[in-house]
Enzyme design. Structure first.
Site, PDB file in Angstrom:
ATOM      1  N   GLU A  93      21.613  70.146  34.638  1.00 28.68           N
ATOM      2  CA  GLU A  93      20.661  69.421  35.343  1.00 28.68           C
ATOM      3  C   GLU A  93      21.474  68.004  35.544  1.00 28.68           C
ATOM      4  OE1 GLU A  93      17.049  70.536  32.563  1.00 28.68           O
ATOM      5  OE2 GLU A  93      17.266  68.652  33.072  1.00 28.68           O
ATOM      6  N   CYS A 106      22.202  60.581  36.315  1.00 27.27           N
ATOM      7  CA  CYS A 106      22.203  60.866  34.876  1.00 27.27           C
ATOM      8  C   CYS A 106      22.993  62.146  35.066  1.00 27.27           C
ATOM      9  CB  CYS A 106      20.756  61.011  34.472  1.00 27.27           C
ATOM     10  SG  CYS A 106      20.556  61.783  32.783  1.00 27.27           S
ATOM     11  N   CYS A 113      23.353  72.183  23.746  1.00 25.04           N
ATOM     12  CA  CYS A 113      23.933  70.964  23.068  1.00 25.04           C
ATOM     13  C   CYS A 113      23.672  71.552  21.397  1.00 25.04           C
ATOM     14  CB  CYS A 113      22.854  69.711  22.967  1.00 25.04           C
ATOM     15  SG  CYS A 113      23.551  68.198  21.949  1.00 25.04           S
ATOM     16  N   CYS A 117      18.566  68.064  18.133  1.00 24.96           N
ATOM     17  CA  CYS A 117      17.424  67.065  17.941  1.00 24.96           C
ATOM     18  C   CYS A 117      16.018  67.999  18.046  1.00 24.96           C
ATOM     19  CB  CYS A 117      17.471  66.076  18.621  1.00 24.96           C
ATOM     20  SG  CYS A 117      19.165  65.083  18.383  1.00 24.96           S
ATOM     21  N   CYS A 120      14.189  67.391  21.359  1.00 22.53           N
ATOM     22  CA  CYS A 120      14.752  67.533  22.738  1.00 22.53           C
ATOM     23  C   CYS A 120      14.819  69.044  23.246  1.00 22.53           C
ATOM     24  CB  CYS A 120      16.040  67.173  22.554  1.00 22.53           C
ATOM     25  SG  CYS A 120      17.321  67.442  23.813  1.00 22.53           S
ATOM     26  N   CYS A 339      15.038  65.335  29.440  1.00 25.70           N
ATOM     27  CA  CYS A 339      16.127  65.995  29.127  1.00 25.70           C
ATOM     28  C   CYS A 339      16.028  67.372  28.995  1.00 25.70           C
ATOM     29  CB  CYS A 339      16.656  65.310  27.880  1.00 25.70           C
ATOM     30  SG  CYS A 339      17.996  65.875  26.961  1.00 25.70           S
TER      31      CYS A 339
HETATM   32  N1  SAH Z   1      23.207  63.749  23.523  1.00 26.57           N
HETATM   33  C1  SAH Z   1      23.123  62.238  23.985  1.00 26.57           C
HETATM   34  C2  SAH Z   1      22.857  61.994  25.465  1.00 26.57           C
HETATM   35  C3  SAH Z   1      21.742  62.683  26.038  1.00 26.57           C
HETATM   36  S1  SAH Z   1      20.395  62.691  25.724  1.00 26.57           S
HETATM   37  C4  SAH Z   1      22.193  61.353  23.265  1.00 26.57           C
HETATM   38  O1  SAH Z   1      21.319  62.045  22.436  1.00 26.57           O
HETATM   39  O2  SAH Z   1      21.961  60.180  23.167  1.00 26.57           O
HETATM   40  C5  SAH Z   1      19.639  61.172  26.449  1.00 26.57           C
HETATM   41  C6  SAH Z   1      18.458  60.656  26.236  1.00 26.57           C
HETATM   42  O3  SAH Z   1      17.290  61.549  26.072  1.00 26.57           O
HETATM   43  C7  SAH Z   1      18.431  60.343  24.362  1.00 26.57           C
HETATM   44  O4  SAH Z   1      18.373  59.118  23.852  1.00 26.57           O
HETATM   45  C8  SAH Z   1      17.295  61.109  23.940  1.00 26.57           C
HETATM   46  O5  SAH Z   1      16.731  60.726  22.836  1.00 26.57           O
HETATM   47  C9  SAH Z   1      16.558  61.468  25.068  1.00 26.57           C
HETATM   48  N2  SAH Z   1      15.543  62.370  25.315  1.00 26.57           N
HETATM   49  C10 SAH Z   1      15.814  63.582  24.874  1.00 26.57           C
HETATM   50  N3  SAH Z   1      14.515  64.286  24.671  1.00 26.57           N
HETATM   51  C11 SAH Z   1      13.636  63.479  25.190  1.00 26.57           C
HETATM   52  C12 SAH Z   1      12.181  63.686  25.471  1.00 26.57           C
HETATM   53  N4  SAH Z   1      11.459  64.686  25.250  1.00 26.57           N
HETATM   54  N5  SAH Z   1      11.601  62.511  26.018  1.00 26.57           N
HETATM   55  C13 SAH Z   1      12.231  61.381  26.240  1.00 26.57           C
HETATM   56  N6  SAH Z   1      13.619  61.101  25.943  1.00 26.57           N
HETATM   57  C14 SAH Z   1      14.185  62.344  25.531  1.00 26.57           C
HETATM   58 FE1  SF4 Z   2      21.747  66.785  21.957  1.00 22.43          FE
HETATM   59 FE2  SF4 Z   2      19.207  66.558  23.003  1.00 22.43          FE
HETATM   60 FE3  SF4 Z   2      20.076  65.556  20.864  1.00 22.43          FE
HETATM   61 FE4  SF4 Z   2      21.221  64.369  23.034  1.00 22.43          FE
HETATM   62  S1  SF4 Z   2      18.969  64.501  22.250  1.00 22.43           S
HETATM   63  S2  SF4 Z   2      22.070  64.730  20.926  1.00 22.43           S
HETATM   64  S3  SF4 Z   2      21.093  66.194  24.135  1.00 22.43           S
HETATM   65  S4  SF4 Z   2      19.878  67.649  21.223  1.00 22.43           S
END
Ligand code: SAH
Ligand code: SF4
Length: 365
Positions: A93, A106, A113, A117, A120, A339
Site C-alpha cells: 500500500e 506514506c 512485517c 505489533c 497493527c 496501516c
Molecule cells: N514499522 C514502523 C513504520 C510503519 S507503521 C513503525 O512501526 O514505526 C507506522 C505507524 O502506523 C506506527 O506508528 C504505527 O503505530 C501506526 N499504526 C499501526 N496500526 C495502526 C492503527 N490500527 N491505527 C493507527 N495507527 C496505526
Molecule cells: Fe510492523 Fe505494524 Fe509494528 Fe510497524 S506497527 S513495526 S508495520 S507490525
C-alpha cells in the site's frame, strides 16, 4: 533467461561504477539519471543523448520496472490510497495525504512485517519479503506519474514518510539506498527535512543510523511502561525502553532537530494519568516532539479507539507541561487508510480485475 537489472535499484555512485566496469563513461550515469528522474521518460528509445551502443547494452541487461496501480481510492478528506502490485504479484500500500502546503506520501518498506505489533493489521501478516530500493522509490515515481496523468501535471509529492507497511530498519540497506535517491539532487532531490523514517525500535539498527542519510527519525513508542509496551509490541521483549533510549542517544541529530515520538493512543490501554506521567518522566521536553495517533479501529481489531475528550486532555496536558505535542488526524478512514488494512482486505478477495470493478468490490468491506 537472465533477469534484467532494474535501473531504479542503483544510486548514482553505483551506476557510475557498473557502467565504467562495463566499458561506458561515468558521465552516462548522469545522463541516464536525468532521463529517469528529471525528464521522467522511462523509454530507452527516447534517450536522444545516449549512444546507440549503450542503448543496445541497456536493452540487453537493464530495465525500468515500476509497481502497478491495481486499485486507488479517494477519501472525502482528500487522502488517496493506492494498492500497488509488484512484479511477483505481491501487493503493497501507499497513501497520499494532502495538507495545506504539502503532499505527503506514506511508503511501504516491506511486504508484511516481522515485528508483529498486536494493534497493527500488517503485523498480523508476518513478513513476506523486503522491498528492493527500486520498489521503494518506485512507489514515489509511480504515484508522481499517476498524479500527472490523473490529477494535474504540476501535482508534486513533497514529503515522504516511511510509515506504510514494514519496519524500515529491518530492511536497512535497501531503505538506505532508496533514501539516498530520494535526497540526491541528480535523482528526486527532496530535502532532508521532508523525509521521515518511523521505526518500532530496532535497537541494533538505530545504533547504525550514523551510517544513514540524515533524515527525520520517528520512534513508535506507544507506552512509557515496559509491560504495556511489550503487550503492544513484542519487540519490547528484546529491546526494552532502557535499551531503546540508550540507542536513541546515539542518533546523530542536526542542530535544532528533534526526535518524534509516536504515541498510539488506545482506549483503556495507555491513556491514563499514570501513562501520561510516565511519558513525561521518559522524554526530554527540548529534544522530543510527541505525535499522538488515535488508534484506528478495523474489523476484528481487539483494541478500541480512544475517547475524544481523553485524546484532547492527553494532548493539552503534555502541551501544558512544556512538550511539543500534536494529534494526528485520522486520514482516509472511509477508504481503510490505516496501516495494512487495505492490503489485508484485498488479499481476502484476491481478485485481479480492472480497476473500476475492483474498487466496487473493495467498498463492500
Ligand atoms: N514499522 C514502523 C513504520 C510503519 S507503521 C513503525 O512501526 O514505526 C507506522 C505507524 O502506523 C506506527 O506508528 C504505527 O503505530 C501506526 N499504526 C499501526 N496500526 C495502526 C492503527 N490500527 N491505527 C493507527 N495507527 C496505526
Ligand atoms: Fe510492523 Fe505494524 Fe509494528 Fe510497524 S506497527 S513495526 S508495520 S507490525
Amino acid at each position: 533467461m537472465q533477469m534484467k537489472n532494474n535501473l531504479l535499484d542503483y544510486t548514482m555512485e553505483e551506476l557510475q561504477d557498473v557502467l565504467v566496469a562495463e566499458g561506458y563513461s561515468k558521465f552516462s550515469a548522469k545522463q541516464i539519471f536525468d532521463w529517469i528522474y528529471k525528464k521522467k521518460d522511462l523509454n530507452f528509445d527516447n534517450w536522444s543523448n545516449i549512444s546507440k551502443k549503450l542503448k543496445v547494452h541497456l536493452d540487453e541487461f537493464y530495465e525500468i520496472t515500476l509497481p502497478e496501480v491495481v486499485w486507488s481510492g479517494l477519501s472525502k478528506d482528500g487522502t488517496r490510497k493506492f494498492l500497488l502490485k509488484l512484479s511477483d504479484n505481491e501487493t503493497i500500500e501507499s497513501v497520499l495525504i494532502p495538507a495545506r502546503d504539502r503532499l505527503t506520501q506514506c511508503v511501504s518498506s516491506q511486504v508484511g512485517c516481522a515485528i508483529g505489533c498486536t494493534f497493527c493489521h500488517t503485523g498480523t501478516q508476518g513478513l513476506k519479503r523486503n522491498l528492493t530500493p527500486a520498489e521503494i522509490t518506485g512507489q514515489y515515481l509511480k504515484l508522481t506519474l499517476w498524479l500527472a496523468e490523473n490529477v494535474h501535471v504540476e501535482e508534486r509529492i513533497t514529503n515522504i514518510v516511511y510509515m506504510g507497511q514494514g519496519e524500515p530498519l529491518h530492511n536497512f540497506n535497501n531503505v538506505k539506498k532508496a533514501t539516498i535517491n530520494f535526497l540526491d539532487d541528480h535523482a528526486f532531490g527532496l530535502g532532508q527535512r521532508r523525509i521521515t523514517l518511523s521505526t518500532s525500535g530496532l535497537v541494533p539498527k538505530i545504533k547504525m543510523l550514523h551510517d544513514f542519510p540524515p533524515i527525520n527519525i520517528a520512534i513508535s513508542l506507544h507506552s512509557s511502561n515496559n509491560d504495556t509496551r511489550t503487550e503492544l509490541m513484542p519487540i519490547n521483549k528484546a529491546y526494552d525502553l532502557e535499551r531503546l533510549f540508550e540507542a536513541i542517544k546515539t542518533i546523530p541529530l542536526k542542530a535544532h532537530r528533534r526526535i518524534t515520538y509516536e504515541y498510539l493512543l488506545i482506549d483503556g490501554v495507555n491513556d491514563q494519568q499514570s501513562d501520561l506521567d510516565g511519558l513525561c518522566e521518559l522524554l526530554n521536553r527540548r529534544e522530543s516532539k510527541i505525535n499522538i495517533i488515535p488508534f484506528n479501529e478495523y474489523p476484528g481489531s481487539e483494541y478500541k479507539k480512544p475517547k475524544k475528550d481523553v485524546t484532547i486532555w492527553f494532548m493539552n496536558e503534555l502541551n501544558r507541561r512544556g512538550y511539543t505535542c500534536t494529534v494526528r488526524q485520522a486520514k482516509g478512514d472511509d477508504i481503510l487508510a490505516a496501516c495494512g488494512q487495505l492490503k489485508t482486505e484485498y488479499d481476502k478477495i484476491n481478485l485481479w480485475k480492472p480497476e473500476e470493478e475492483k474498487s466496487e468490490r473493495l467498498r463492500l468491506f
